[in-house]
Motif scaffolding. Structure first.
Motif, PDB file in Angstrom:
ATOM      1  N   LEU A   1       0.884  -1.328  -0.004  1.00 41.08           N
ATOM      2  CA  LEU A   1      -0.068  -0.098   0.044  1.00 41.08           C
ATOM      3  C   LEU A   1       0.846   1.379   0.025  1.00 41.08           C
ATOM      4  O   LEU A   1       0.454   2.431  -0.473  1.00 41.08           O
ATOM      5  N   ASP A   2       2.044   1.130   0.490  1.00 36.08           N
ATOM      6  CA  ASP A   2       2.966   2.244   0.552  1.00 36.08           C
ATOM      7  C   ASP A   2       3.851   2.095  -0.662  1.00 36.08           C
ATOM      8  O   ASP A   2       4.163   3.174  -1.160  1.00 36.08           O
ATOM      9  N   LEU A   3       4.079   1.065  -0.995  1.00 34.54           N
ATOM     10  CA  LEU A   3       5.428   0.873  -2.197  1.00 34.54           C
ATOM     11  C   LEU A   3       4.878   0.974  -3.447  1.00 34.54           C
ATOM     12  O   LEU A   3       5.552   1.155  -4.515  1.00 34.54           O
ATOM     13  N   GLN A   4       3.537   0.802  -3.681  1.00 36.87           N
ATOM     14  CA  GLN A   4       2.718   0.452  -5.106  1.00 36.87           C
ATOM     15  C   GLN A   4       1.401   1.544  -4.945  1.00 36.87           C
ATOM     16  O   GLN A   4       0.492   1.014  -5.242  1.00 36.87           O
ATOM     17  N   PRO A   5       1.527   2.614  -4.366  1.00 45.09           N
ATOM     18  CA  PRO A   5       0.419   3.357  -4.047  1.00 45.09           C
ATOM     19  C   PRO A   5      -0.507   3.817  -5.348  1.00 45.09           C
ATOM     20  O   PRO A   5       0.162   3.941  -6.308  1.00 45.09           O
ATOM     21  N   ARG A   6      -1.953   3.405  -5.334  1.00 51.38           N
ATOM     22  CA  ARG A   6      -2.689   4.010  -6.263  1.00 51.38           C
ATOM     23  C   ARG A   6      -3.924   4.405  -5.681  1.00 51.38           C
ATOM     24  O   ARG A   6      -4.395   4.103  -4.619  1.00 51.38           O
ATOM     25  N   PHE A   7      -4.834   5.016  -6.402  1.00 49.94           N
ATOM     26  CA  PHE A   7      -6.325   5.599  -5.948  1.00 49.94           C
ATOM     27  C   PHE A   7      -6.988   4.456  -5.832  1.00 49.94           C
ATOM     28  O   PHE A   7      -7.288   3.675  -6.701  1.00 49.94           O
ATOM     29  N   LEU A   8      -7.599   4.332  -4.733  1.00 54.88           N
ATOM     30  CA  LEU A   8      -8.623   3.099  -4.352  1.00 54.88           C
ATOM     31  C   LEU A   8     -10.044   3.752  -4.109  1.00 54.88           C
ATOM     32  O   LEU A   8     -10.615   2.939  -3.401  1.00 54.88           O
ATOM     33  N   GLY A   9     -10.479   4.706  -4.720  1.00 51.17           N
ATOM     34  CA  GLY A   9     -11.816   5.072  -4.557  1.00 51.17           C
ATOM     35  C   GLY A   9     -12.804   4.094  -4.793  1.00 51.17           C
ATOM     36  O   GLY A   9     -13.949   4.336  -4.260  1.00 51.17           O
ATOM     37  N   HIS A  10     -12.590   3.269  -5.549  1.00 47.39           N
ATOM     38  CA  HIS A  10     -13.622   2.380  -6.021  1.00 47.39           C
ATOM     39  C   HIS A  10     -13.709   1.364  -4.889  1.00 47.39           C
ATOM     40  O   HIS A  10     -14.838   0.298  -5.037  1.00 47.39           O
ATOM     41  N   VAL A  11     -12.908   1.403  -3.777  1.00 44.79           N
ATOM     42  CA  VAL A  11     -12.745   0.156  -2.706  1.00 44.79           C
ATOM     43  C   VAL A  11     -13.804   0.537  -1.600  1.00 44.79           C
ATOM     44  O   VAL A  11     -13.587   1.542  -1.110  1.00 44.79           O
ATOM     45  N   ARG A  12     -14.792  -0.369  -1.375  1.00 42.41           N
ATOM     46  CA  ARG A  12     -15.538  -0.241  -0.121  1.00 42.41           C
ATOM     47  C   ARG A  12     -15.236  -1.101   0.750  1.00 42.41           C
ATOM     48  O   ARG A  12     -15.126  -2.588   0.413  1.00 42.41           O
ATOM     49  N   TYR A  13     -14.889  -0.915   2.122  1.00 41.39           N
ATOM     50  CA  TYR A  13     -14.436  -1.993   3.089  1.00 41.39           C
ATOM     51  C   TYR A  13     -14.874  -1.637   4.645  1.00 41.39           C
ATOM     52  O   TYR A  13     -15.277  -0.276   4.788  1.00 41.39           O
ATOM     53  N   GLY A  14     -14.740  -2.322   5.321  1.00 44.31           N
ATOM     54  CA  GLY A  14     -14.927  -2.469   6.882  1.00 44.31           C
ATOM     55  C   GLY A  14     -13.530  -3.061   7.271  1.00 44.31           C
ATOM     56  O   GLY A  14     -12.711  -3.567   6.962  1.00 44.31           O
ATOM     57  N   VAL A  15     -13.531  -2.993   8.512  1.00 41.42           N
ATOM     58  CA  VAL A  15     -12.211  -3.414   9.730  1.00 41.42           C
ATOM     59  C   VAL A  15     -12.899  -4.057  10.757  1.00 41.42           C
ATOM     60  O   VAL A  15     -13.684  -3.595  11.537  1.00 41.42           O
ATOM     61  N   ILE A  16     -12.331  -5.205  11.129  1.00 46.56           N
ATOM     62  CA  ILE A  16     -12.423  -5.830  12.190  1.00 46.56           C
ATOM     63  C   ILE A  16     -10.897  -6.119  12.788  1.00 46.56           C
ATOM     64  O   ILE A  16     -10.030  -6.594  12.107  1.00 46.56           O
ATOM     65  N   ALA A  17     -10.598  -5.274  13.856  1.00 44.14           N
ATOM     66  CA  ALA A  17      -9.423  -5.305  14.551  1.00 44.14           C
ATOM     67  C   ALA A  17      -9.219  -6.068  15.783  1.00 44.14           C
ATOM     68  O   ALA A  17     -10.167  -5.802  16.731  1.00 44.14           O
ATOM     69  N   LEU A  18      -8.287  -6.920  16.041  1.00 43.48           N
ATOM     70  CA  LEU A  18      -7.996  -7.698  17.131  1.00 43.48           C
ATOM     71  C   LEU A  18      -7.073  -7.554  17.947  1.00 43.48           C
ATOM     72  O   LEU A  18      -5.934  -7.078  17.309  1.00 43.48           O
ATOM     73  N   GLY A  19      -7.365  -7.201  19.228  1.00 43.58           N
ATOM     74  CA  GLY A  19      -5.959  -7.097  20.277  1.00 43.58           C
ATOM     75  C   GLY A  19      -6.353  -7.281  21.691  1.00 43.58           C
ATOM     76  O   GLY A  19      -7.368  -7.908  21.774  1.00 43.58           O
TER      77      GLY A  19
END
Length: 164
Positions: free
Chosen positions: A78-96
């Motif tokens: 995501l840092d090394l090959q950045p591109r616009f991802l405006g078409h991506v819809r997402y959610g996040v489940i983070a564990l800790g």
């Protein structure tokens, strides 16, 4: 609409959460795919692969707030090959674990969220933070959260089963 769950995990807990979601939410999204992040890079979000796809990042936190080993390649891309991802819809489940790692609680998922938003992706809803020290079963809490999240995220006409 397809739900694609991208899993980052060291001890398989995030994988178990994703599998519980796959079983519990099949009536809301079709299909529900669980894919470990092993070997993935930013191309998983290419526009030709994202039509009618809703992404769910389901990842644990490792070490001092890092993403798990199997998620490193995707996260770094995501840092090394950045591109616009405006078409991506997402959610996040983070564990800790807030008891042992209060300063870096759920940072694996939060890091993914921050980077995806930087690239223009659209997060739907709030991040679901699952705490291993609170005595709940992450699979149960994650699946319940995902049902509510999907009901809010999916257009009413796209649900494969209509109970009415």
């Amino acid at each position: 609409m397809k739900l694609k769950i991208l899993v980052g995990s060291m001890t398989h807990t995030a994988k178990h959460v994703a599998q519980a979601i796959q079983m519990e939410c099949a009536d809301l999204a079709n299909p529900v795919e669980v894919e470990p992040m092993d070997g993935l890079d930013i191309s998983v979000f290419d526009a030709d692969k994202t039509e009618d796809v809703l992404y769910l990042i389901c990842t644990s936190t490792y070490g001092a707030g890092d993403v798990p080993d199997n998620a490193q390649a995707l996260y770094q891309s995501l840092d090394l090959q950045p591109r616009f991802l405006g078409h991506v819809r997402y959610g996040v489940i983070a564990l800790g674990d807030s008891a042992s790692h209060a300063q870096t609680f759920c940072f694996g998922g939060k890091h993914f969220d921050e980077r995806l938003q930087d690239l223009g992706a659209q997060r739907i809803g709030e991040i679901c933070c699952l705490d291993s020290s609170d005595g709940t079963l992450p699979e149960t809490v994650g699946a319940e959260w995902c049902r509510q999240w999907l009901q809010a995220a999916l257009p009413k006409s796209s649900a494969p089963c209509d109970a009415t």
